[in-house]
Design a protein around this motif. Structure first.
Motif, PDB file in Angstrom:
ATOM      1  N   ARG A   1     -41.162 -18.932 -35.067  1.00  0.00           N
ATOM      2  CA  ARG A   1     -41.481 -18.129 -33.891  1.00  0.00           C
ATOM      3  C   ARG A   1     -41.777 -19.049 -32.717  1.00  0.00           C
ATOM      4  O   ARG A   1     -42.489 -20.041 -32.873  1.00  0.00           O
TER       5      ARG A   1
ATOM      6  N   GLU B   1     -43.336 -18.905 -28.916  1.00  0.00           N
ATOM      7  CA  GLU B   1     -44.110 -18.013 -28.062  1.00  0.00           C
ATOM      8  C   GLU B   1     -44.862 -18.800 -27.004  1.00  0.00           C
ATOM      9  O   GLU B   1     -45.242 -19.954 -27.230  1.00  0.00           O
TER      10      GLU B   1
ATOM     11  N   TRP C   1     -47.765 -20.364 -25.003  1.00  0.00           N
ATOM     12  CA  TRP C   1     -49.048 -20.790 -25.580  1.00  0.00           C
ATOM     13  C   TRP C   1     -49.730 -21.746 -24.609  1.00  0.00           C
ATOM     14  O   TRP C   1     -49.121 -22.702 -24.130  1.00  0.00           O
TER      15      TRP C   1
ATOM     16  N   TYR D   1     -45.142 -23.749 -24.767  1.00  0.00           N
ATOM     17  CA  TYR D   1     -44.832 -22.864 -25.887  1.00  0.00           C
ATOM     18  C   TYR D   1     -45.446 -23.416 -27.157  1.00  0.00           C
ATOM     19  O   TYR D   1     -45.718 -24.612 -27.278  1.00  0.00           O
TER      20      TYR D   1
END
Length: 282
Positions: free
Chosen positions: A211, A213, A215, A235
């Motif tokens: 995954r 995402e 961050w 990320y």
């Protein structure tokens, strides 16, 4: 930045460590004297060409932060550095942040299969004046599970090839292998001026999926007070304990690569031959 290196180390060792950055030239801007003993420890001196001493420190190896060569500790007004495997494609530059045991090398190899090119095997280097990412073609440092994956994936063979990969630090921190970034594919030219980086921190997930995402995190950089990466996209890449490099590369290639680049962002310059002894750029 032109740096003259005075050392008793084997020239082939320096060539392996610094690749195309190591060329012959005159009129250096800094002089580095590396005086080592048989245990690889010794003294590192950084001087101006007129002999003025700028730095004296104990040399404990190449993996210290900031690295001893080029002497980033006296160049912190010019360059920001951070540990990362760096790859580039078109107008995008990605810094894969993780330890030598992280799957960064595997993800970088998978990205190379998607036409991403190596920028640096261990360090993100940013020009603090322009914001450009600079190529720094030093070897990848692989340990632990990353080393096992490199062997199983064919990145390295069973017997060392001195021009491509070598054993390092076997007695200090477990088995470690240095691999030239050219093993991943053709690197960007050392004269390239690349886009500011997207930061991707590699983390272990709690399942077998990958995954990617957004961050928020604070990367460890040198110098610590530098603010040039304050606006860099960040990320978190969650990966399984084993495998997942190809899936992770697909996520990066599909998501980050398709983000619109900054208008007027820096592009790769035309390549021309370096004329320095050891340098970040020419």
């Amino acid at each position: 930045m032109t740096v003259m290196v005075l050392t008793k180390l084997d020239p082939t060792d320096l060539a392996f460590l610094f690749g195309p950055h190591l060329v012959e030239a005159a009129e250096p801007q800094l002089v580095v004297k590396l005086l080592t003993n048989k245990s690889s420890e010794g003294e590192l001196l950084v001087q101006r060409p007129d002999g003025m001493l700028l730095q004296r420190r104990v040399f404990r190896g190449w993996s210290t932060m900031p690295p001893p060569l080029p002497p980033f500790a006296v160049l912190d007004h010019l360059y920001l550095v951070m540990r990362a495997v760096v790859m580039a494609k078109d107008d995008m530059t990605v810094a894969l942040i993780g330890s030598a045991c992280s799957p960064g090398a595997g993800v970088a190899a998978a990205l190379a299969g998607r036409s991403w090119r190596p920028v640096s095997g261990q360090l993100l280097v940013v020009d603090r004046t322009t914001g450009h990412t600079l190529p720094f073609h030093i070897p990848l440092d692989l340990r632990g599970s990353a080393l096992e994956s490199a062997r199983s994936g064919g990145l390295i063979g069973q017997e060392p090839d001195p021009a491509i990969w070598r054993q390092a630090h076997p007695a200090l921190a477990g088995e470690s292998v240095l691999v030239r970034p050219e093993r991943l594919g053709p690197p960007v030219p050392i004269t390239a001026r690349l886009a500011p980086p997207t930061l991707v921190r590699l983390c272990q997930g709690d399942d077998d999926r990958c995954r990617l995402e957004p961050w928020s995190f604070q990367p460890h950089i040198w110098p610590p007070a530098a603010t040039e990466l304050a606006d860099a996209p960040r990320y978190r890449l969650l990966m399984p304990e084993f495998g997942g490099a190809e899936e992770a590369a697909a996520l990066i290639d599909d998501r980050i690569q398709k983000e619109p680049p900054c208008p007027g962002g820096p592009r790769t310059d035309r390549e021309h031959r370096a004329g320095l002894i050891t340098s970040l750029s020419t």
